[in-house]
Design a protein around this motif. Structure first.
Motif, short mmCIF file in Angstrom:
data_model
loop_
_atom_site.label_atom_id
_atom_site.label_comp_id
_atom_site.label_asym_id
_atom_site.label_seq_id
_atom_site.Cartn_x
_atom_site.Cartn_y
_atom_site.Cartn_z
N VAL A 170 0.84 -1.19 0.00
CA VAL A 170 0.00 0.00 0.00
C VAL A 170 0.88 1.25 0.00
O VAL A 170 0.62 2.21 -0.74
CB VAL A 170 -0.97 0.00 1.20
N VAL B 226 0.99 4.12 -2.95
CA VAL B 226 0.86 5.57 -2.73
C VAL B 226 2.06 6.30 -3.33
O VAL B 226 1.90 7.31 -4.02
CB VAL B 226 0.70 5.90 -1.22
N HIS C 207 1.61 6.25 -7.20
CA HIS C 207 0.30 6.44 -7.82
C HIS C 207 0.27 7.54 -8.88
O HIS C 207 -0.50 7.45 -9.83
CB HIS C 207 -0.79 6.67 -6.76
N VAL D 219 -6.17 3.86 -0.86
CA VAL D 219 -5.26 4.73 -1.62
C VAL D 219 -6.05 5.87 -2.27
O VAL D 219 -5.66 7.04 -2.21
CB VAL D 219 -4.46 3.93 -2.67
#
Length: 161
Positions: A36, A40, A43, A92
């Motif tokens: 995760v 991030v 992204h 996210v």
């Protein structure tokens, strides 16, 4: 540079946005998996090549949005793909939109009325979806308090101040 088509009191880069998202993630989901955190961090990496096309432009031109999405997909080998659960994808997305909303609300608090649309749109989206957990709900409530008085559908009916 983010918000390059809007008047802002301060500048924000994609890197600053990403750092702020990581801080929000740490606040609302400190036990998140490494994947995760990596999602991030990466992204918005394709925006290094495409630039940060404003969301209103993507909404106004669905064909452009499709082309940009295809281009970003073509750039995926340049950054790490992660295997996230649907809940992690939602987390996210939530921290991404919360960061945008907080930037808009902070701009408003500094007197920048041009940021009202950013704050309104962000709050509207955040109110429409279920926060990922109780910590996120508390943070959203604080953002709603900051934005109380904005013309955001659902703000009065969903939150009593």
């Amino acid at each position: 540079k983010r918000y390059h088509t809007q008047r802002t009191v301060r500048r924000q880069t994609v890197g600053q946005h990403t750092f702020n998202m990581l801080m929000l993630l740490q606040l609302v989901a400190p036990d998140s998996r490494k994947e995760v955190l990596v999602a991030v961090m990466h992204h918005d990496l394709p925006e290094k090549f495409t630039g940060d096309t404003p969301a209103p432009i993507k909404r106004a031109s669905p064909a452009l949005k499709v082309l940009l999405d295809e281009l970003e997909t073509d750039l995926t080998p340049l950054y790490l793909e992660t295997d996230l659960t649907p809940e992690e994808h939602a987390l996210v997305k939530w921290v991404d939109l919360m960061e945008l909303t907080m930037f808009g609300l902070e701009e408003l608090k500094m007197g920048n009325r041009f940021a009202e649309e950013v704050a309104q749109n962000g709050l509207q989206w955040l109110i429409a979806v279920k926060p990922p957990n109780d910590k996120a709900s508390v943070l959203l409530r604080e953002a709603v308090i900051m934005g109380y008085g904005l013309n955001v559908p659902g703000i009065q009916s969903n939150y009593s101040i």
